[in-house]
Scaffold this motif. Structure first.
Motif, PDB file in Angstrom:
ATOM      1  N   GLU A   8       0.836  -1.207   0.000  1.00 37.72           N
ATOM      2  CA  GLU A   8       0.000   0.000   0.000  1.00 37.72           C
ATOM      3  C   GLU A   8       0.871   1.257   0.000  1.00 37.72           C
ATOM      4  OE1 GLU A   8      -2.921   2.078   3.187  1.00 37.72           O
ATOM      5  OE2 GLU A   8      -3.238  -0.069   2.841  1.00 37.72           O
ATOM      6  N   VAL A  25       1.032   4.201  -2.919  1.00 36.31           N
ATOM      7  CA  VAL A  25       0.809   5.632  -2.646  1.00 36.31           C
ATOM      8  C   VAL A  25       1.990   6.460  -3.133  1.00 36.31           C
ATOM      9  CG1 VAL A  25       0.612   7.342  -0.796  1.00 36.31           C
ATOM     10  CG2 VAL A  25      -0.786   5.273  -0.729  1.00 36.31           C
ATOM     11  N   CYS A  70       1.879   9.303  -6.118  1.00 37.31           N
ATOM     12  CA  CYS A  70       2.130  10.721  -5.814  1.00 37.31           C
ATOM     13  C   CYS A  70       3.430  11.247  -6.416  1.00 37.31           C
ATOM     14  CB  CYS A  70       2.183  10.932  -4.303  1.00 37.31           C
ATOM     15  SG  CYS A  70       0.603  10.747  -3.476  1.00 37.31           S
ATOM     16  N   LEU A  87       1.677  16.593   0.899  1.00 37.30           N
ATOM     17  CA  LEU A  87       0.866  15.819  -0.036  1.00 37.30           C
ATOM     18  C   LEU A  87       1.022  14.325   0.218  1.00 37.30           C
ATOM     19  CD1 LEU A  87      -0.882  15.515  -2.651  1.00 37.30           C
ATOM     20  CD2 LEU A  87       1.300  15.430  -3.871  1.00 37.30           C
ATOM     21  N   LEU A  88       2.266  13.864   0.331  1.00 34.40           N
ATOM     22  CA  LEU A  88       2.494  12.435   0.523  1.00 34.40           C
ATOM     23  C   LEU A  88       1.950  11.968   1.869  1.00 34.40           C
ATOM     24  CD1 LEU A  88       3.689   9.848  -0.626  1.00 34.40           C
ATOM     25  CD2 LEU A  88       5.860  10.471   0.444  1.00 34.40           C
ATOM     26  N   SER A  89       2.216  12.702   2.924  1.00 33.34           N
ATOM     27  CA  SER A  89       1.745  12.316   4.259  1.00 33.34           C
ATOM     28  C   SER A  89       0.227  12.198   4.316  1.00 33.34           C
ATOM     29  CB  SER A  89       2.212  13.322   5.306  1.00 33.34           C
ATOM     30  OG  SER A  89       3.598  13.304   5.428  1.00 33.34           O
ATOM     31  N   SER A  90      -0.467  13.068   3.615  1.00 32.31           N
ATOM     32  CA  SER A  90      -1.930  13.054   3.656  1.00 32.31           C
ATOM     33  C   SER A  90      -2.533  11.881   2.880  1.00 32.31           C
ATOM     34  CB  SER A  90      -2.488  14.369   3.123  1.00 32.31           C
ATOM     35  OG  SER A  90      -2.266  14.478   1.728  1.00 32.31           O
ATOM     36  N   GLN A  91      -1.755  11.242   2.035  1.00 34.49           N
ATOM     37  CA  GLN A  91      -2.268  10.145   1.223  1.00 34.49           C
ATOM     38  C   GLN A  91      -2.154   8.774   1.890  1.00 34.49           C
ATOM     39  OE1 GLN A  91      -3.963  10.689  -1.653  1.00 34.49           O
ATOM     40  NE2 GLN A  91      -3.683  12.806  -1.013  1.00 34.49           N
ATOM     41  N   PHE A  92      -1.301   8.656   2.899  1.00 39.76           N
ATOM     42  CA  PHE A  92      -1.144   7.369   3.579  1.00 39.76           C
ATOM     43  C   PHE A  92      -2.383   7.056   4.398  1.00 39.76           C
ATOM     44  CE2 PHE A  92       3.533   8.470   3.453  1.00 39.76           C
ATOM     45  CZ  PHE A  92       3.854   7.526   2.492  1.00 39.76           C
ATOM     46  N   THR A  93      -2.808   5.783   4.379  1.00 38.82           N
ATOM     47  CA  THR A  93      -3.950   5.367   5.191  1.00 38.82           C
ATOM     48  C   THR A  93      -3.508   4.938   6.584  1.00 38.82           C
ATOM     49  OG1 THR A  93      -3.807   3.117   4.339  1.00 38.82           O
ATOM     50  CG2 THR A  93      -5.283   4.635   3.184  1.00 38.82           C
TER      51      THR A  93
END
Length: 103
Positions: A38, A42, A46, A78-84
């Motif tokens: 996962e 991501v 990104c 941007l990257l941090s906000s995409q991790f679940t």
């Protein structure tokens, strides 16, 4: 300290921190591999293919990610906000920006 059977049938004691961490926690490696897939998905979506290192650290009980490039503040956000998974920026490494993710 944990008991580790040897090939001769005797038992040796291991005080290695890595062995102790594995013995103390019940790690579901199938879940860890799914989380790593996962994370890879991501990052690729990104930023493109730029993972330098992606591994599970049983002592810290987290997935460690280091990229091949250093990100600016906007890219970090941007990257941090995409991790679940819960993720923290872990600083800049030798090759690029580093993150820790907690499964």
């Amino acid at each position: 300290m944990i008991d580790v059977p040897s090939s001769s049938g005797t038992t040796r004691h291991s005080s290695n921190g890595f062995d102790s961490a594995l013995a103390a926690s019940s790690v579901d490696f199938d879940a860890i591999w799914r989380f790593q897939d996962e994370v890879r998905t991501v990052v690729n979506a990104c930023l493109g293919d730029c993972i330098w290192n992606l591994n599970y650290n049983p002592i810290r009980q987290c997935i460690e990610l280091e990229l091949e490039r250093h990100l600016d503040d906007e890219e970090l956000s941007l990257l941090s906000s995409q991790f679940t998974l819960p993720a923290d920026y872990d600083g800049e490494g030798a090759y690029g920006s580093m993150f820790v993710l907690y499964p």
